[in-house]
Design an enzyme around this catalytic site. Structure first.
Site, PDB file in Angstrom:
ATOM      1  N   LYS A  53       0.842  -1.206   0.000  1.00  0.00           N
ATOM      2  CA  LYS A  53       0.000   0.000   0.000  1.00  0.00           C
ATOM      3  C   LYS A  53       0.875   1.253   0.000  1.00  0.00           C
ATOM      4  CE  LYS A  53      -3.712  -2.544   2.055  1.00  0.00           C
ATOM      5  NZ  LYS A  53      -4.207  -3.204   3.257  1.00  0.00           N
ATOM      6  N   GLN A  97      -5.363  -2.250   9.124  1.00  0.00           N
ATOM      7  CA  GLN A  97      -5.038  -3.549   8.544  1.00  0.00           C
ATOM      8  C   GLN A  97      -5.578  -4.673   9.433  1.00  0.00           C
ATOM      9  OE1 GLN A  97      -3.614  -3.963   5.516  1.00  0.00           O
ATOM     10  NE2 GLN A  97      -3.864  -6.159   5.751  1.00  0.00           N
ATOM     11  N   ASP A 120     -11.910   1.180   2.907  1.00  0.00           N
ATOM     12  CA  ASP A 120     -12.109  -0.268   2.804  1.00  0.00           C
ATOM     13  C   ASP A 120     -13.561  -0.619   2.451  1.00  0.00           C
ATOM     14  OD1 ASP A 120     -10.063  -2.158   3.119  1.00  0.00           O
ATOM     15  OD2 ASP A 120      -9.847  -1.699   5.252  1.00  0.00           O
TER      16      ASP A 120
HETATM   17  N1  GUN Z   1      -6.573  -7.826   5.485  1.00  0.00           N
HETATM   18  C1  GUN Z   1      -6.748  -8.643   4.406  1.00  0.00           C
HETATM   19  N2  GUN Z   1      -7.495  -8.015   3.463  1.00  0.00           N
HETATM   20  C2  GUN Z   1      -7.797  -6.785   3.946  1.00  0.00           C
HETATM   21  C3  GUN Z   1      -8.524  -5.680   3.429  1.00  0.00           C
HETATM   22  O1  GUN Z   1      -9.075  -5.697   2.309  1.00  0.00           O
HETATM   23  N3  GUN Z   1      -8.597  -4.590   4.248  1.00  0.00           N
HETATM   24  C4  GUN Z   1      -8.009  -4.548   5.471  1.00  0.00           C
HETATM   25  N4  GUN Z   1      -8.155  -3.430   6.195  1.00  0.00           N
HETATM   26  N5  GUN Z   1      -7.327  -5.565   5.978  1.00  0.00           N
HETATM   27  C5  GUN Z   1      -7.217  -6.669   5.221  1.00  0.00           C
END
Ligand code: GUN
Length: 285
Positions: A53, A97, A120
């Site tokens: 990211k 996350q 998200d």
């Molecule tokens: N962990 C695995 N996939 C995701 C996601 O799409 N968003 C977040 N915040 N954590 C994750």
């Protein structure tokens, strides 16, 4: 032989286009989009996602703040961090996350994020918007899957889409997006009886189970489009692998995605798109 759809290449070209758009933002709106990511603990998968990211933010020209905290952080401290990011007018998107340590109530933390900063798409309001076909933030992986299908101009309408997995992050929202495009959707899960007889009917097969090599050739119809959402570690090779046994499924499929380099890069790309969406709302308010 299937065409292997490269999510990595698709994401790369989309990020180049986004970077061009972002270049004009500072002059037009006086500042750049800002994504804040909170990483709790050192789960290897999460650390690697967060790095991806950060790299993507740099590529498209966003401001990125990553807040790293030990897994001993209290829920209250985490909620306080979210509160200050919610109030910061220079932050457009907030992502916590997942997974979070067990002592933290994940849903409470996720729902504490302001809905217009919820890149998200996990906030109740954004989830409700998806199910009621209202404008809102759509979660990144399902959105990325639809973009992958659109990249091959796949005619979704009237096709039978079978989704294996019913998670809030992938299975449920991707099913709704496919339904909205007039696919006939079947959602399968761990209690589904005779799974293979259902997956064999799929024109579009989305595997979001979280089990390495779960989907085998006998579960796939000739000419199916196979989308592999799994991110698993193969215990024998220690390599990243998907939910689909690629080597044996690929010859049967018409199109297939690979792990890594398939859905994952598109998820991050959609996160960038969602951040721009939130940013534009904020600067135009
Ligand atoms: N962990 C695995 N996939 C995701 C996601 O799409 N968003 C977040 N915040 N954590 C994750």
């Amino acid at each position: 032989m299937a065409v292997v759809i490269s999510g990595k290449e698709l994401a790369k070209s989309k990020k180049i286009r986004m970077a061009e758009e972002v270049k004009g933002f500072e002059q037009a709106y006086g500042r750049l989009p800002h994504l804040a990511v909170i990483l709790v603990g050192e789960d290897p998968g999460s650390v690697s996602y967060v790095k991806g990211k950060e790299k993507a933010c740099e590529e498209v020209g966003f401001i990125n703040t990553t807040i790293r905290k030990p897994d001993t952080i209290s829920e209250e401290e985490l909620l306080n961090i979210i509160d200050s990011l919610n109030k910061d007018n220079l932050v457009d998107g907030i992502l916590v996350q997942l997974p979070l340590p067990k002592h933290i109530h994940s849903e409470k933390v996720i729902q504490a994020i302001r809905k217009d900063k919820d890149v998200d798409g996990f906030h109740f309001a954004n989830v409700a918007s998806l199910y009621l076909k209202q404008p809102g933030i759509v979660s990144c992986t399902p959105k990325g899957i639809l973009e992958i299908l659109d990249s091959i101009s796949y005619p979704i309408e009237g096709k039978h889409a079978v989704v294996i997995g019913r998670s809030n992050i992938v299975g449920m929202p991707v099913s709704k997006l496919l339904l909205d495009r007039n696919a006939t959707v079947t959602i399968c899960h761990s209690r589904t009886k005779d799974l293979a007889s259902i997956t064999r009917q799929a024109d579009i097969l989305v595997a979001a189970v979280g089990r390495a090599n779960f989907v085998t050739a006998d579960m796939v119809k000739d000419g199916a489009v196979v989308i592999d959402v799994g991110v698993n570690r193969n215990l024998e090779t220690n390599k990243l692998c998907g939910d689909v046994k690629f080597a044996e499924v690929e010859p049967k499929a018409s199109y297939i995605t690979k792990v890594p380099g398939g859905v994952g890069p598109m998820t991050i790309c959609c996160l960038m798109e969602n951040t721009i969406e939130c940013y534009l709302k904020h600067v135009k308010e």
